[in-house]
Write a protein that holds these residues in place. Sequence first.
Motif, PDB file in Angstrom:
ATOM      1  N   ARG A 214       0.823  -1.213   0.000  1.00 41.70           N
ATOM      2  CA  ARG A 214       0.000   0.000   0.000  1.00 41.70           C
ATOM      3  C   ARG A 214       0.860   1.268   0.000  1.00 41.70           C
ATOM      4  O   ARG A 214       0.591   2.208  -0.745  1.00 41.70           O
ATOM      5  CB  ARG A 214      -0.915   0.003   1.225  1.00 41.70           C
ATOM      6  N   VAL A 215       1.897   1.313   0.838  1.00 40.60           N
ATOM      7  CA  VAL A 215       2.735   2.514   0.913  1.00 40.60           C
ATOM      8  C   VAL A 215       3.438   2.765  -0.414  1.00 40.60           C
ATOM      9  O   VAL A 215       3.564   3.910  -0.855  1.00 40.60           O
ATOM     10  CB  VAL A 215       3.754   2.396   2.071  1.00 40.60           C
ATOM     11  N   SER A 216       3.869   1.691  -1.069  1.00 47.05           N
ATOM     12  CA  SER A 216       4.486   1.840  -2.391  1.00 47.05           C
ATOM     13  C   SER A 216       3.502   2.459  -3.375  1.00 47.05           C
ATOM     14  O   SER A 216       3.867   3.352  -4.163  1.00 47.05           O
ATOM     15  CB  SER A 216       4.958   0.469  -2.905  1.00 47.05           C
ATOM     16  N   ARG A 217       2.234   2.035  -3.326  1.00 45.98           N
ATOM     17  CA  ARG A 217       1.215   2.629  -4.201  1.00 45.98           C
ATOM     18  C   ARG A 217       0.933   4.077  -3.813  1.00 45.98           C
ATOM     19  O   ARG A 217       0.687   4.926  -4.676  1.00 45.98           O
ATOM     20  CB  ARG A 217      -0.062   1.778  -4.178  1.00 45.98           C
ATOM     21  N   ASP A 218       0.955   4.367  -2.503  1.00 48.58           N
ATOM     22  CA  ASP A 218       0.784   5.758  -2.050  1.00 48.58           C
ATOM     23  C   ASP A 218       1.841   6.665  -2.671  1.00 48.58           C
ATOM     24  O   ASP A 218       1.542   7.758  -3.157  1.00 48.58           O
ATOM     25  CB  ASP A 218       0.883   5.841  -0.518  1.00 48.58           C
TER      26      ASP A 218
ATOM     27  N   ILE B   3       1.525  10.003  -5.247  1.00 50.00           N
ATOM     28  CA  ILE B   3       2.171  11.299  -4.976  1.00 50.00           C
ATOM     29  C   ILE B   3       3.089  11.691  -6.136  1.00 50.00           C
ATOM     30  O   ILE B   3       3.047  12.821  -6.635  1.00 50.00           O
ATOM     31  CB  ILE B   3       2.977  11.246  -3.663  1.00 50.00           C
ATOM     32  N   ALA B   4       3.926  10.748  -6.570  1.00 43.85           N
ATOM     33  CA  ALA B   4       4.906  11.040  -7.625  1.00 43.85           C
ATOM     34  C   ALA B   4       4.218  11.358  -8.947  1.00 43.85           C
ATOM     35  O   ALA B   4       4.582  12.325  -9.634  1.00 43.85           O
ATOM     36  CB  ALA B   4       5.856   9.848  -7.791  1.00 43.85           C
ATOM     37  N   TYR B   5       3.211  10.567  -9.315  1.00 43.55           N
ATOM     38  CA  TYR B   5       2.517  10.797 -10.587  1.00 43.55           C
ATOM     39  C   TYR B   5       1.789  12.144 -10.572  1.00 43.55           C
ATOM     40  O   TYR B   5       1.793  12.878 -11.560  1.00 43.55           O
ATOM     41  CB  TYR B   5       1.507   9.681 -10.862  1.00 43.55           C
ATOM     42  N   SER B   6       1.166  12.466  -9.438  1.00 44.71           N
ATOM     43  CA  SER B   6       0.429  13.723  -9.323  1.00 44.71           C
ATOM     44  C   SER B   6       1.375  14.913  -9.466  1.00 44.71           C
ATOM     45  O   SER B   6       1.078  15.887 -10.167  1.00 44.71           O
ATOM     46  CB  SER B   6      -0.295  13.766  -7.977  1.00 44.71           C
TER      47      SER B   6
ATOM     48  N   SER C 206      -3.653   1.324 -10.966  1.00 47.40           N
ATOM     49  CA  SER C 206      -4.289   1.974 -12.120  1.00 47.40           C
ATOM     50  C   SER C 206      -5.548   2.733 -11.730  1.00 47.40           C
ATOM     51  O   SER C 206      -5.735   3.890 -12.108  1.00 47.40           O
ATOM     52  CB  SER C 206      -4.677   0.931 -13.175  1.00 47.40           C
ATOM     53  N   ILE C 207      -6.410   2.068 -10.979  1.00 50.68           N
ATOM     54  CA  ILE C 207      -7.699   2.690 -10.653  1.00 50.68           C
ATOM     55  C   ILE C 207      -7.519   3.794  -9.621  1.00 50.68           C
ATOM     56  O   ILE C 207      -8.232   4.795  -9.643  1.00 50.68           O
ATOM     57  CB  ILE C 207      -8.715   1.616 -10.222  1.00 50.68           C
ATOM     58  N   ARG C 208      -6.528   3.655  -8.756  1.00 49.93           N
ATOM     59  CA  ARG C 208      -6.223   4.760  -7.854  1.00 49.93           C
ATOM     60  C   ARG C 208      -5.757   5.986  -8.641  1.00 49.93           C
ATOM     61  O   ARG C 208      -6.123   7.118  -8.321  1.00 49.93           O
ATOM     62  CB  ARG C 208      -5.160   4.347  -6.824  1.00 49.93           C
TER      63      ARG C 208
END
Length: 377
Positions: free
Chosen positions: A40-44, A48-51, A74-76
């Motif tokens: 989960r933290v990796s996806r968090d 942040i990075a993509y945004s 992807s869906i996040r």
Amino acid sequence: MLEFDLAEIVEGSTKLLVPRDSLSEKTPPKEPAFFNPRARVSRDFSIIAYSAFLKNFKGPKIFLDSLAGIGARSIRVANEISSIEKVVANDVNAQALEIGKSIAKVNGVTNCEFSENEACRFLSLHSSRDGRGAIVDVDPFGSPSRYLDCAIRATFHGGLLSVTATDLTVLHGIFPEACKRKYYGTPVRTTYGNEIALRLVLGCMNLVAGRMDIMVAPLFVQHSMHYYKAYVKILVRTNTKNCMGYILHCDNCGNRKVVQEVEHICNICKSKAKLAGPLWIDNMQDKNFVDAMIPEEENLKVDKSCKMFLEKCQEEVGMPPAYFTLDEIGHRNRSAPPSLDKIIEKIQGIGLRATKTSMNPTGFKTDARIDEILSLV
């Protein structure tokens, strides 16, 4: 109606339908689809990075997820980043994609497409000028090296490529020959092995890109548990700077230094030293990019640990490779080491640089040598 036994959880501001057994089993099962809740933290960090990246990206804001699984990342992206225009979630597992479609429906996501294809074929289909992604993600089981060529080709000029590695036994030196085969470099087993691992991943990406006259510019690296992730900007130009080299490590005295040519003798105690590399020896973090991630973190629903990690990244930009730990200093001095703040203060007191590091909670980076550090404490 799906026939799988699914549970609903929430990550960020997105509802996820996940295989129920993945929440209770120590090793998440691959059937009906793989999902690791501990990532989960990796996806968090990805959100942040993509945004942050898309704030300044000029071009179609398309996200390509080559190994999407059930589409959690992807869906996040589609649900939590308002500037994204289109998401394409690809996986070879049809059951995973069916779960992904249900997750998209639950969240009212309409800008996410689903593709059932082998990862390299999917990326190759998106390697034309009009089909490339502003952001491309590669998140495999094990090594990402087999996907790098096609992932780089599928990334827009000036776009972001994010790559995950989970084969830590290879990257940490338990299987050095496998590491040389997959990453073109040899690791050394040290207390800062996670940094060597990330530098090997970046070095491999750099070498693969270089064959195509493409340059990779690291923006951010992150690790949590067995997930190591590198975020690099892809630029269609030749890198004129030599960013590859080695880390020389001496087990006898604890000396470590960066060299660009092969050396085997420690410059402090004259013992035979080990050599990690070739690997990436330049900055792994871009200060402007990390600075841009901080306000994004504050506006998103992510784990609280993300902010502390990013603040440490801000401090250590520009510091030399290879950190020290308090345990290592205490062991070599045969005494309890001072606190992290105190040891940094002592090093700075003699006019040298020292900062905390995101690589280890008790670690610090400095341009002081090991003999200088030990004499101070």
